[in-house]
Design an enzyme around this catalytic site. Sequence first.
Site, mmCIF file in Angstrom:
data_model
loop_
_atom_site.group_PDB
_atom_site.id
_atom_site.type_symbol
_atom_site.label_atom_id
_atom_site.label_comp_id
_atom_site.label_asym_id
_atom_site.label_seq_id
_atom_site.Cartn_x
_atom_site.Cartn_y
_atom_site.Cartn_z
ATOM 1 N N CYS A 73 41.083 63.761 59.346
ATOM 2 C CA CYS A 73 41.775 62.785 58.498
ATOM 3 C C CYS A 73 41.990 63.445 57.146
ATOM 4 C CB CYS A 73 40.974 61.496 58.353
ATOM 5 S SG CYS A 73 41.801 60.252 57.335
ATOM 6 N N HIS A 156 49.006 65.070 67.559
ATOM 7 C CA HIS A 156 50.155 64.447 66.901
ATOM 8 C C HIS A 156 51.426 64.706 67.698
ATOM 9 C CE1 HIS A 156 48.418 63.245 62.993
ATOM 10 N NE2 HIS A 156 47.592 64.244 63.212
ATOM 11 N N GLU A 205 48.913 55.437 63.787
ATOM 12 C CA GLU A 205 47.716 56.256 63.948
ATOM 13 C C GLU A 205 46.889 55.818 65.147
ATOM 14 O OE1 GLU A 205 45.308 57.753 60.803
ATOM 15 O OE2 GLU A 205 46.607 56.880 59.270
ATOM 16 N N CYS A 214 49.347 58.999 56.378
ATOM 17 C CA CYS A 214 48.513 59.765 57.307
ATOM 18 C C CYS A 214 48.610 61.230 56.906
ATOM 19 C CB CYS A 214 48.995 59.566 58.745
ATOM 20 S SG CYS A 214 48.062 60.531 59.970
ATOM 21 N N GLY A 217 49.017 63.609 59.787
ATOM 22 C CA GLY A 217 50.352 63.350 60.313
ATOM 23 C C GLY A 217 51.437 63.989 59.463
#
Length: 272
Positions: A73, A156, A205, A214, A217
């Site tokens: 994260c 992802h 997410e 994100c 991301g």
Amino acid sequence: MLPFIKMHGAGNDFVVLDGRVTKPALAPEAIRKIADRRRGVGCDQLIIIEPDGAGADAFMRILNSDGSESGACGNATRCVAALLAEESGARHVSIRTAGGLLQAEILGPGLVEVDMGPPHLEWGDVPLASPADTLHLPLSLGPVSDPAACSMGNPHATFFIEDFAHLPIETIGPMLEKNRIFPERANIGFAKIESPSRIRLRVWERGAGLTLACGSGACATLVNAHRRGLTGRQAVVEMDGGELLITWTQAGHVLMRGPAVTAFAGEIPESL
């Protein structure tokens, strides 16, 4: 009562717990209660700072709002780096996650850059359920198709779109997240290329739903966009909660620069 700090990075928000002395034992049900925005504290992810026995300043455990665990994260990494740097006075901080060791640099008050490491581009590293070209996955649903995939410590997939108008992210997001092509589920990005140096992004997410930002991301999106020839190796990624500057260096590492903000501190009652 369990002390916590509420933080956010570009609106992606976290309940941060210090487990370096005593690690809190939280069942998935307790995590879901704490993350509840109406009955609990409210967060996208719950973060536990733990001791690291392998030389990093700390280990960061990332727990999604549904109680599942994540390997990476980016926004939370910046927040934890800011906390650790404030404690030690250091400018550089190392944080280990389930996805690997990350290095962070404090650039100024509330501004942190994290080296997210190299992206993983092979199908088995994302991971995918079977061999496939990660630059063009055979996946479509409704108005979106032909995503690119990579791992930034977590899986992802990025769909490149023309417009967000009438894009039913809250309907197709959870279906794409759990598609059988992703054995560990995936974070699903919807990206509009504004220019070679600017991307508009929204992310569904894995385990948290549609969030304001994100970090991993944003990194994955820049990597996938550059692989497609849509951007350069650096771009501002604009999300609902703010902007991040993402750079895929010639050395192969992805750097993420953005805010780390403390909102408030408090204590979680035993009822949660």
